[in-house]
Write an enzyme that holds these catalytic residues in place. Structure first.
Site, PDB file in Angstrom:
ATOM      1  N   ASP A  88       0.801  -1.224   0.000  1.00 27.57           N
ATOM      2  CA  ASP A  88       0.000   0.000   0.000  1.00 27.57           C
ATOM      3  C   ASP A  88       0.829   1.266   0.000  1.00 27.57           C
ATOM      4  O   ASP A  88       0.312   2.344  -0.254  1.00 27.57           O
ATOM      5  CB  ASP A  88      -0.929   0.017   1.217  1.00 27.57           C
ATOM      6  CG  ASP A  88      -0.158   0.043   2.536  1.00 27.57           C
ATOM      7  OD1 ASP A  88       0.876  -0.629   2.621  1.00 27.57           O
ATOM      8  OD2 ASP A  88      -0.591   0.724   3.463  1.00 27.57           O
ATOM      9  N   ARG A 119       6.395   4.255   4.745  1.00 33.80           N
ATOM     10  CA  ARG A 119       6.169   4.342   6.189  1.00 33.80           C
ATOM     11  C   ARG A 119       6.201   2.964   6.847  1.00 33.80           C
ATOM     12  O   ARG A 119       6.479   1.957   6.210  1.00 33.80           O
ATOM     13  CB  ARG A 119       4.835   5.052   6.465  1.00 33.80           C
ATOM     14  CG  ARG A 119       3.601   4.289   6.068  1.00 33.80           C
ATOM     15  CD  ARG A 119       2.345   5.085   6.411  1.00 33.80           C
ATOM     16  NE  ARG A 119       1.131   4.400   5.998  1.00 33.80           N
ATOM     17  CZ  ARG A 119       0.133   4.973   5.340  1.00 33.80           C
ATOM     18  NH1 ARG A 119       0.197   6.238   4.995  1.00 33.80           N
ATOM     19  NH2 ARG A 119      -0.941   4.271   5.012  1.00 33.80           N
ATOM     20  N   ASP A 120       5.872   2.918   8.120  1.00 34.54           N
ATOM     21  CA  ASP A 120       5.889   1.671   8.874  1.00 34.54           C
ATOM     22  C   ASP A 120       4.606   0.882   8.611  1.00 34.54           C
ATOM     23  O   ASP A 120       3.787   0.674   9.503  1.00 34.54           O
ATOM     24  CB  ASP A 120       6.080   1.943  10.375  1.00 34.54           C
ATOM     25  CG  ASP A 120       5.029   2.895  10.937  1.00 34.54           C
ATOM     26  OD1 ASP A 120       4.212   3.427  10.152  1.00 34.54           O
ATOM     27  OD2 ASP A 120       5.029   3.120  12.162  1.00 34.54           O
ATOM     28  N   GLU A 121       4.444   0.432   7.381  1.00 35.11           N
ATOM     29  CA  GLU A 121       3.257  -0.333   6.991  1.00 35.11           C
ATOM     30  C   GLU A 121       3.628  -1.270   5.855  1.00 35.11           C
ATOM     31  O   GLU A 121       3.975  -2.408   6.086  1.00 35.11           O
ATOM     32  CB  GLU A 121       2.122   0.619   6.600  1.00 35.11           C
ATOM     33  CG  GLU A 121       0.771  -0.058   6.514  1.00 35.11           C
ATOM     34  CD  GLU A 121      -0.369   0.949   6.496  1.00 35.11           C
ATOM     35  OE1 GLU A 121      -1.453   0.571   6.062  1.00 35.11           O
ATOM     36  OE2 GLU A 121      -0.161   2.103   6.904  1.00 35.11           O
ATOM     37  N   ASP A 156      -6.990  -2.588  -1.387  1.00 35.26           N
ATOM     38  CA  ASP A 156      -6.239  -1.859  -2.394  1.00 35.26           C
ATOM     39  C   ASP A 156      -6.049  -2.693  -3.657  1.00 35.26           C
ATOM     40  O   ASP A 156      -6.241  -2.218  -4.780  1.00 35.26           O
ATOM     41  CB  ASP A 156      -4.873  -1.449  -1.841  1.00 35.26           C
ATOM     42  CG  ASP A 156      -4.985  -0.489  -0.662  1.00 35.26           C
ATOM     43  OD1 ASP A 156      -5.788  -0.760   0.249  1.00 35.26           O
ATOM     44  OD2 ASP A 156      -4.280   0.523  -0.639  1.00 35.26           O
ATOM     45  N   GLU A 207      -2.299   8.687  -1.499  1.00 35.28           N
ATOM     46  CA  GLU A 207      -3.238   7.862  -0.727  1.00 35.28           C
ATOM     47  C   GLU A 207      -4.564   8.588  -0.532  1.00 35.28           C
ATOM     48  O   GLU A 207      -5.636   8.005  -0.685  1.00 35.28           O
ATOM     49  CB  GLU A 207      -2.624   7.523   0.627  1.00 35.28           C
ATOM     50  CG  GLU A 207      -3.509   6.691   1.532  1.00 35.28           C
ATOM     51  CD  GLU A 207      -2.823   6.321   2.825  1.00 35.28           C
ATOM     52  OE1 GLU A 207      -3.276   5.366   3.468  1.00 35.28           O
ATOM     53  OE2 GLU A 207      -1.837   6.990   3.205  1.00 35.28           O
TER      54      GLU A 207
END
Length: 931
Positions: free
Chosen positions: A439, A443-445, A452, A720
């Site tokens: 996604d 970042r921390d993901e 998605d 996003e």
């Protein structure tokens, strides 16, 4: 004469690839200009003459293996030819193949783990061994790791893949890679193998909780080198307790945080290894495109910051790292930070959340050296370098990485902003297809969100050969699916019960279990994929129907809703303008309909019951959410979009819903007001009600929020949020804002189908559908797609004397066509048409005040001027207020607007405001204070 077939492949693999199944399916393409074999036989030859099999029919895609099953390490060549009308054509060029290890018993190697080094907060370990070989005919290395690995033989890199073996549901499936390493070995001499293993997805951080070691606390390696002698005998060198392990110069590594590398010489800590747990039963051969370096970017700007750092702009957002060549910096510490955007001239790192995105190097000597991290990746456009002045930096390069997917789709049109949007979508896809469709890369993901992918899969499958990646991802989905049929929000599932413990998961997200395989089937015609996915898909639908209850209204519990609707509160993206239970019920109805289509291939006996269930859901939806005269609860754009796309309304309701949808869009100046789920369907809903020109206006507006507003503000990838960055450069909710996300890029699917005009009408494009909107807003467009049967292209252009249309259909492909003046059915071949349709008028291409308000608002330049004028005069508080005030006057000429708009300050201004309007719509933007 029939031409030779071309491009023979086994499964989805290129010529010469290692095959991981004993019965690979065959695909090829008929050569351009050859007759389409409607009634034919096909011969397939294994080797050169010894074994030839005949296949009846004309299929050329994913043809079942006609020979006896292959064993491990089998090598051979294949050729095909076709018979048409009694005449055999020439043989294709041979395609070579080799099977990899196919059986558990083929593995002599065991998993080894380090003892005394390689701990969670310790340097990355290097596993090693030395061995001697005799004469070498060929050599193969079979290898994988708990972690990500890079292997060397005699100091030379094995392969060019990055972050291997990638990310799967490791407890159920761990892919291994196969390499031909013949040229790396030294016959009759001592050889060495060294394998660096980093944390990667196996032991590094995953998700936003900060947790590490999701799959296990210890890194590990399993590798088997098989050396074949000239006499056919084989020597095997496999991981076991005799291997050694030592610390590397990589002090720390993490996908989110970056790497720390200390290049100063020091005696490495060495240790022994232990045999780890038995994993051979979860090993499977890799069949997906590996992660590789895709491109190298030169900076567009390099400058010094006020505090002495070097700030680098690579000109576009991408996934990868910085390659830095430096010299003269012995013992110097160099730091490289990364970010997607700048705020006030500095890196905007808030959007990274807790991800450090920092690569650190401590240098050993003054000699020139290239620094690259390799065991991590970052999502960024800007990099800040500290510890090295410009005089010491000899080269700065942005290294772009991603899954090395074959590009299969291209689009171009006369509107450069639309072209830029399409380029941004492609770039976002490349950035986020990192072995798993993720996604965001920064970042921390960086997780494989089901919602998605379910939305973007149609666009992705047009742009790239996604067949193997989707197959692998769906296999992981089946592995991670809960016993009750629930589908996790992300695949592979590493967030577990962090979201909605015990819930049925979310409509529109978990529906990926049904929608993604159906998308893949439409794109590639792979019926086996539907058969493999049938049980999983039907179990999810049963679970969702159970959650909906007897009344078939899915309410209560956790739902994602129309995620990131721009009206939703910043801290609660599911609570947009459309009721979440309406979203869930509509998504369930759509998914049941899709499951019935899937069942027509995988389980025909279930089709009648599913169609009945679909009818029941439509009735429940209209009864609960739609009034007798066609208004839909929530009165939002997405609510009407869902109702229209479901075809749930009677003719009178449909007419009223269509009018209301158009009214809402006009009132918003054709700007976006939908979340993820509504966005993927809104333009098609407008097509459904005959409002394709309004769909084009939505696509072409550049007022915030919209697709082209992002382009206008300089985006190089898709955001996003619609308004991740506002017109004043302020970041919207940095806690959850990515500037590189493919969900809103789902619009590319509509662009391909309706602006370019190309879509599959039968699975695998055996029949294409050609139906472009010959719009007045765009004067020309072209679209190309490399289908399983060859390249299909559509090109159209509007001129003063009509429209020209050029269509190319490869052998084996026909088309249904919806273009005025063009036959409704076309066979394979090249086709050129000139229709009598004149150049469409664009009411008021000049700046005439006789233009309708709705036409002015749809015009990028003049719409901006009109909105800005209302705000500057104080008639409207902001853009949204201006659109609301103008909405009732959409069909009125601008000339009459000054006398009619219901606003006291406006009327009090009288002729001065009229003059301001008329002149503001001409050249320039006059300052209204001069009046």
């Amino acid at each position: 004469m029939q031409a030779a077939p071309r491009g023979l492949r086994l499964e989805h693999l290129a010529d010469g690839a290692f095959v991981g199944t004993p019965t690979p399916r065959l695909s090829w393409r008929w050569a351009e200009g050859s007759a389409t074999p409607q009634r034919s036989q096909i011969e397939v030859e294994l080797g050169h003459g010894p074994d030839v099999r005949t296949i009846e029919g004309s299929r050329s895609s994913l043809v079942e293996w006609p020979f006896a099953p292959l064993g491990s390490r089998a090598r051979g060549t294949l050729r095909v030819r076709a018979e048409v009308d009694g005449e055999w054509g020439p043989w294709s060029d041979p395609a070579s193949f080799e099977t990899t290890l196919l059986e558990v018993d083929d593995w002599e190697a065991v998993l080894i783990e380090p003892v005394g080094v390689g701990g969670l907060d310790e340097p990355a370990p290097i596993f090693s061994t030395v061995f001697e070989t005799g004469d070498i005919e060929s050599a193969r290395l079979y290898i994988t790791a708990h972690g990500v690995f890079e292997a060397e033989i005699n100091g030379d890199r094995v392969g060019d893949e990055i972050l291997s073996p990638g990310w799967t549901a490791y407890r159920s499936r761990l892919r291994f890679l196969t390499y031909d390493v013949t040229t790396l070995l030294r016959s009759g001499q001592t050889n060495s193998i060294d394998v660096l293993v980093g944390n990667g997805w196996y032991r590094g951080r995953l998700g936003w909780s900060g947790a590490r070691a999701h799959y296990g606390a210890s890194l590990g390696l399993i590798a088997q080198l098989e050396v074949t002698r000239p006499d056919g005998s084989r020597d095997t060198f496999a991981t076991g307790p005799d291997w050694a392990v030592r610390e590397s110069h990589v002090i720390a590594d993490d996908l989110y945080d970056g790497v720390e590398v200390d290049l100063r010489p020091r005696p490495p800590r060495t240790a022994s290894v232990r045999v780890g747990p038995e994993i051979r039963r979860v090993l499977f051969p890799s069949f997906t495109a590996p992660i590789r370096e895709l491109a190298r970017l030169a900076p567009v700007e390099v400058r010094k910051t006020g505090d002495g750092a070097t700030l680098v702009d690579f000109g576009q957002n991408f996934t990868g790292w910085v390659s830095l060549r430096v010299a003269g910096l012995a013992s110097r510490k160099i730091e490289i930070r990364h970010a997607e955007i700048l705020v006030d001239g500095a890196l905007a790192t808030e959007t990274l959340r807790t991800a450090r995105a920092l690569d650190t190097y401590v240098l050993a000597a003054d000699e020139a050296r290239t620094l690259e991290p390799r065991l991590t990746f970052h999502g960024f456009r800007y990099a800040e370098i500290r510890g090295a002045d410009l005089e010491s930096i000899h080269d700065i390069v942005g290294v772009v990485i991603g899954s090395d997917l074959e590009r299969t789709g291209w689009f171009q049109c006369s509107n450069e902003r639309v072209n830029r949007l399409h380029d941004n979508i492609v770039r976002s896809a490349r950035s986020n297809l990192i072995d798993v469709p993720i996604d965001c890369p920064q970042r921390d993901e960086r997780l494989g969100w089901t919602g998605d992918l379910q939305l973007f899969a149609p666009a992705a499958s047009f742009l790239f050969d996604m067949a193997a990646m989707l197959d692998s991802w769906l296999t992981d989905l089946r592995c991670e699916q809960h016993p009750d049929g629930s589908v996790p929000a992300v695949i592979p599932d590493v967030i577990g019960e962090l979201i909605a413990p015990g819930a049925a998961r979310g409509a529109g997200f978990s529906d990926a279990a049904v929608m993604v395989p159906l998308t893949a089937y439409r794109a590639y015609g792979d019926a086996r994929l539907l058969e493999q996915q049938w049980e999983s898909a039907s179990r999810w639908v049963r679970r969702a129907l159970e959650a909906a209850g007897e009344d078939r209204i899915w309410e209560g519990g956790f739902q994602w809703g129309d995620w990131l609707d721009p009206s939703a509160p910043s801290g609660d993206p599911s609570q947009g303008s459309t009721p979440v239970d309406l979203v869930a019920t509509a998504a369930l109805a759509r998914t049941v309909e899709a499951l019935s289509e899937l069942a027509s291939v995988a389980s025909p006996d279930d089709v009648p019951a599913l169609r009945d269930e679909h009818s029941r859901l439509l009735s429940a939806f209209t009864k609960r959410y739609v009034t007798h005269d066609g208004l839909v609860l929530g009165d939002s754009v997405s609510a009407y979009v869902f109702a229209i796309r479901l075809a749930a309304l009677d003719p009178q309701q449909r007419l009223r819903a269509a009018e209301r949808l158009i009214s809402l869009l006009r009132g918003r100046g054709y700007r976006a007001s939908t979340g993820f789920l509504g966005t993927a369907q809104v333009l098609d809903a407008l097509d459904d009600i005959g409002a394709s020109e309004i769909a084009m206006r939505m696509l072409l507006t550049d007022r915030m929020p919209s697709w082209l507003a992002q382009v206008r503000l300089g985006a190089t990838t898709v955001w996003e949020r619609w308004d991740s960055l506002d017109d004043d450069g302020v970041v919207n909710d940095p806690f959850m804002t990515s500037f590189n996300h493919f969900a809103l890029g789902s619009v590319a699917d509509w662009i391909h189908r309706r602006v370019g005009g190309l879509a599959p009408a039968a699975p695998g494009y055996r029949t294409a559908r050609i139906a472009p909107i010959l719009t007045s807003s765009i004067s020309s467009a072209s679209v190309r797609h490399e289908s399983p049967h060859g390249e299909i292209s559509v090109e159209w252009a509007r001129g003063s004397d009509g429209v020209t249309v050029d269509i190319i259909l490869p052998p084996g492909v026909d088309a249904v066509v919806d273009i005025p003046g063009v036959p409704g059915r076309l066979p394979s071949g090249r086709h050129h048409f000139r229709t009598g349709t004149p150049q469409a008028s664009s009411r008021g291409d000049d700046a005439s005040a006789d233009r309708l308000v709705e036409d002015v608002l749809a015009d990028e330049d003049q719409g901006t001027r009109l909105i800005d004028l209302l705000v500057r005069l104080g008639i409207a508080d902001d853009d949204d207020d201006a659109y609301r005030r103008l909405s009732p006057y959409a069909s009125m000429p601008v000339r009459d607007l000054a006398d009619e708009i219901a606003h006291p300050a406006f009327r009090a201004a009288g002729p001065f405001v009229r003059r301001a309007f008329l002149e503001s719509l001409g050249e320039g933007r006059p300052d209204v204070r001069t009046y």
